[in-house]
Write a protein that holds these residues in place. Structure first.
Motif, PDB file in Angstrom:
ATOM      1  N   GLY A 171       0.679  -1.244   0.068  1.00  0.00           N
ATOM      2  CA  GLY A 171       0.071  -0.151  -0.162  1.00  0.00           C
ATOM      3  C   GLY A 171       0.829   1.463  -0.168  1.00  0.00           C
ATOM      4  O   GLY A 171       0.523   2.302  -0.541  1.00  0.00           O
ATOM      5  N   ALA A 172       1.979   1.489   0.581  1.00  0.00           N
ATOM      6  CA  ALA A 172       2.793   2.267   0.619  1.00  0.00           C
ATOM      7  C   ALA A 172       4.299   1.755   0.801  1.00  0.00           C
ATOM      8  O   ALA A 172       4.621   0.853   1.011  1.00  0.00           O
ATOM      9  N   VAL A 173       5.187   2.804   0.208  1.00  0.00           N
ATOM     10  CA  VAL A 173       6.698   2.613   0.790  1.00  0.00           C
ATOM     11  C   VAL A 173       6.844   3.509   2.045  1.00  0.00           C
ATOM     12  O   VAL A 173       7.050   4.620   1.965  1.00  0.00           O
ATOM     13  N   SER A 174       6.966   2.660   3.019  1.00  0.00           N
ATOM     14  CA  SER A 174       7.513   3.318   4.485  1.00  0.00           C
ATOM     15  C   SER A 174       8.891   3.118   4.660  1.00  0.00           C
ATOM     16  O   SER A 174       9.233   3.769   5.745  1.00  0.00           O
ATOM     17  N   ILE A 175       9.375   2.165   4.008  1.00  0.00           N
ATOM     18  CA  ILE A 175      10.980   2.037   4.432  1.00  0.00           C
ATOM     19  C   ILE A 175      11.624   2.632   3.194  1.00  0.00           C
ATOM     20  O   ILE A 175      11.208   3.139   2.391  1.00  0.00           O
ATOM     21  N   ILE A 176      12.969   2.644   3.446  1.00  0.00           N
ATOM     22  CA  ILE A 176      13.890   3.077   2.420  1.00  0.00           C
ATOM     23  C   ILE A 176      14.501   1.967   1.384  1.00  0.00           C
ATOM     24  O   ILE A 176      14.889   0.690   2.128  1.00  0.00           O
ATOM     25  N   LEU A 177      14.246   2.142   0.226  1.00  0.00           N
ATOM     26  CA  LEU A 177      14.400   0.984  -0.787  1.00  0.00           C
ATOM     27  C   LEU A 177      15.776   0.960  -1.233  1.00  0.00           C
ATOM     28  O   LEU A 177      16.470   0.405  -1.388  1.00  0.00           O
TER      29      LEU A 177
END
Length: 177
Positions: A171-177
């Motif tokens: 649903g979202a990118v909440s970490i650092i890729l």
């Protein structure tokens, strides 16, 4: 151990001697970046970036955006990147407190060009995120530009282009890729 010691550890001499950078030197940097992110050593991770760095995650439907004109999920300069680190290290990042367990896997590392001041690199990634009985994954390609600085290699540009057409189930990118 400092970032300088980690990034200038005995690898191929190319990264520090001003000659051609070897793939092993680049892989060491990218693997170190993955390790620091997985261990939530975000302050040390941020030191891998130059002061003029840019970190971009394009929207899934537009992999080559103009960040000043087009919608992107993340468009951080060094100042915003440091603010992101501060937020993720605090209790204010509710989606990541307590911290998720992540595993960043980097593969297919290729040096594309090193004829100028910056070294163009591409790699593939899979990032796994585990939290609250769920596991999410992000798959795609990294585009990097690296620069020699402080006796080693530093990241001056990173773009994480995701292969997924939607961000479900995460649903979202909440970490650092």
């Amino acid at each position: 151990m400092t970032i300088e010691q980690l990034t200038t550890a005995p690898t191929g001499a190319g990264a520090t001697a001003g000659g051609a950078v070897q793939r092993g030197d680049v892989e060491d940097l990218l693997y170190l970046e993955a390790q620091l992110l997985d261990e939530w050593r975000l302050d040390e991770w941020a030191q891998l970036y130059t002061d003029d760095a840019q970190y971009i995650i394009p929207a899934n439907d537009l992999p080559d955006p103009e960040p000043d004109r087009d919608l992107v999920l993340v468009n951080d300069n060094k100042f915003r990147l440091l603010a992101r680190v501060d937020r993720l290290n605090s209790r204010k990042a509710h989606r990541e407190y307590p911290h998720a367990t992540t595993r960043h896997q980097v593969s297919n590392v290729r040096i594309l060009d090193q004829s100028g001041q910056e070294i163009a690199v591409s790699a593939y990634f899979t990032v796994w995120r585990f939290r609250n009985g769920r596991d999410d994954h992000f798959v795609g390609r990294y585009d990097y530009r690296l620069r020699r600085a402080d006796g080693g290699l530093r990241i001056c540009y990173k773009r994480a282009v995701m292969d997924m057409t939607v961000l479900r189930p995460a649903g979202a990118v909440s970490i650092i890729l």
